[in-house]
Design a protein around this motif. Sequence first.
Motif, short mmCIF file in Angstrom:
data_model
loop_
_atom_site.label_atom_id
_atom_site.label_comp_id
_atom_site.label_asym_id
_atom_site.label_seq_id
_atom_site.Cartn_x
_atom_site.Cartn_y
_atom_site.Cartn_z
N GLY A 1 6.47 10.70 -4.17
CA GLY A 1 5.44 9.84 -2.99
C GLY A 1 6.50 8.52 -2.45
N SER A 2 7.13 8.22 -3.13
CA SER A 2 7.57 6.61 -2.87
C SER A 2 8.87 6.92 -1.94
CB SER A 2 7.83 6.01 -4.86
OG SER A 2 9.23 5.66 -4.39
N GLY B 1 0.70 -1.10 -0.19
CA GLY B 1 -0.27 -0.39 -0.17
C GLY B 1 0.61 1.51 -0.25
N GLY B 2 1.98 1.47 0.07
CA GLY B 2 2.90 2.19 -0.01
C GLY B 2 3.19 2.66 1.67
N SER B 3 4.43 4.04 1.45
CA SER B 3 4.89 4.12 3.25
C SER B 3 4.29 5.38 3.24
CB SER B 3 6.12 5.03 2.80
OG SER B 3 7.46 3.99 1.98
N GLY B 4 3.17 6.01 2.84
CA GLY B 4 2.47 6.53 3.21
C GLY B 4 1.16 6.37 3.69
N THR B 5 0.79 5.19 3.58
CA THR B 5 -0.54 4.11 3.72
C THR B 5 0.06 3.62 5.18
OG1 THR B 5 -0.78 3.68 1.58
CG2 THR B 5 -1.96 2.35 3.01
N LYS C 1 7.04 12.99 6.76
CA LYS C 1 5.91 12.86 5.69
C LYS C 1 5.14 14.01 6.67
CE LYS C 1 3.60 11.07 2.69
NZ LYS C 1 4.56 10.55 1.24
N SER D 1 0.22 6.67 7.60
CA SER D 1 -0.99 7.42 8.05
C SER D 1 -1.54 5.96 9.19
CB SER D 1 -1.88 7.49 7.00
OG SER D 1 -2.33 6.78 5.83
N ILE E 1 1.82 13.45 9.89
CA ILE E 1 2.51 13.07 10.71
C ILE E 1 2.43 13.47 11.42
CG2 ILE E 1 3.16 10.65 10.73
CD1 ILE E 1 1.37 10.14 8.38
#
Lengths: 310, 304
Positions: free
Chosen positions: B172-173, B81-85, B107, B88, B110
């Motif tokens: 965002g990666s 799902g990615g680091s952002g996911t 980020k 969060s 956060i």
Amino acid sequence: MMAKLVKETEHPLFRRSRKQHTERIGRGLTFAAVLMTALLTAAIFFLVFTKGISTFTVNGGSVKQFFTGTSWNPGRQTGSGQPIIGALPFLAGSLAVTGLSAILCTPIAVGAALFMSEISPKSGRTILQPVIELLVGIPSVVYGFIGLSVVVPLLRDHVSGSGFGIAAGTIVLSVMILPTVTSLAFDAIQSVPRQLREASLALGSTRWQMICKVILATAKPGLLMAVIFGMARAFGEALAVQMVIGNAAVLPHSLFEPASTLTSILTMGMGYTVLGTAENNALWSLALVLLLMSLVFTLSVRWIGRRKRR
Amino acid sequence: MKKRNRLSFAAAILLCAGLSAACSSSKAEQSEGGADAKEPAAEASGNITAVGSSALQPLVEAAAQQYSADHPGAVINVQGGGSGTGLSKISEGAVDIGNSDIFAEEKDGIDASKIVDHKVAVVGMGPVVHPDTGVEDVTSEELIDIFTGKLTNWKELGGADQEISVINRAQGSGTRATFEAFGLDGNEPMDAQEQDSSGTVRKIVSETPGAISYLAFSYFDDSVTALKVNGVSPTKEEVETNNWEIWAYQHMYTNGEADGLAKELIDYILSDDVQDTLLPEMGYLPVTGMEVERDAEGTIEKTK
């Protein structure tokens, strides 16, 4: 179940029969299904709408910049504190890919539909019907993968650039929407009344004249509907396009340079953004544009349908 | 006719209900059985979910598999799902572990004070090019010039007469953030092609003449050429001494102090057993082998 004491008002003649009972239950169930669908649609609309406008209401993005700006970096801010949300490159990319695939696909689809309906119904249907059904059944990821392994290298070796771009996207999408447009165009041509065909032949027109002057003219609204349905599908297709278009957030100035569409930016960015941030809201705004566009497609189909009946 | 329809409908519903009940009960039996079987009470069993970075996902999956094999009571779900996911979800407390390849401090949106960082591995990353470019070593300045679009042909670097085509990872990666910070010295790369997975990037770089992109060491293979930067090769040893600067910690974040099965799993991944065998096998670098330490601001401290 039945062996209850019978009250006076519940004399067998007053009681609802079983059939009436099932009737009511059936009506209730089907109405619930309709209500559920309507509620779902409303909920989706509400969610996308509220999230989509928060880019402008909460994060202070400008609507004008959204539709005319050319740089996209919602995580950063301009000097005046607005997120950088120029979505024009994606809008242009989406429209270009959709329009071009409609242009490429329509003549082929209408030709195939004419052949099946007018020229040679028997052989046409035996060959084309299974082919169309097969094409409809192929998942979009397979189209994308074939595009990546066949179309992109072909364009790279024989045309120019890296092969990724609007041209590759157009080719893949044209094949994807071909079955949809063909079968709808076939239905439209089939629905031309037989009296018209016979009248024009009786007046001495050749078969070709009949097809051009009578059938195509009469079926025009139906054919237009077929093309718009195909375009709606092309506009919303995400995966296959994302694999071959290159996803560069720049205004497309050539068919053979990487570009991007609304859908490809959405699918790329969702996993990397945090819910509630400007980056994430900006993606929701793109989703809102997609939703409104599909609404436009649907409404225009209905409008054409209404005009047809007059 | 009608009656039969209704009967079959009811039967179908009953069947579904029965099946789901059977499924859940068998699951429950399994976990109970597992807990009773041989684990002492101190062992955590139960059900946790780890979500986030796709770069870290294979490692966590493999470790979770090994851990579950030894502790049948533990059920560990690992998702990407990615680091952002990941970040969060863990700050919302929706999951037990959030995986990320960047510091939470880096980020936006956060609150890093609420979550606890566990650095479990290090990933080295480096620029890769199509094998026929004829260039194998670049300076930092040249690398920046390539990615910002100042250099457009490989012959300017003494390579083949071939246009440079830059391929980025998605905005965002974590890989892209790391490469921009330490490979490009914080310079923004030009708007160019973007791809959202390392596998796709490798495929495209290996097939497109003149292509350049960047990958984690674990994705290096013979189909692409990994560039040296300033004469330094992208290897494990150079990363450990920080001669090769393009690397990132792989973080596993917990909401508050880790406890229960989440703590067990993180401790297990930090154990010598996993750090010395599983990690190198999968192309990650053990965090224990690092001779330097880096904080969220990028400040380097020698530790060995």
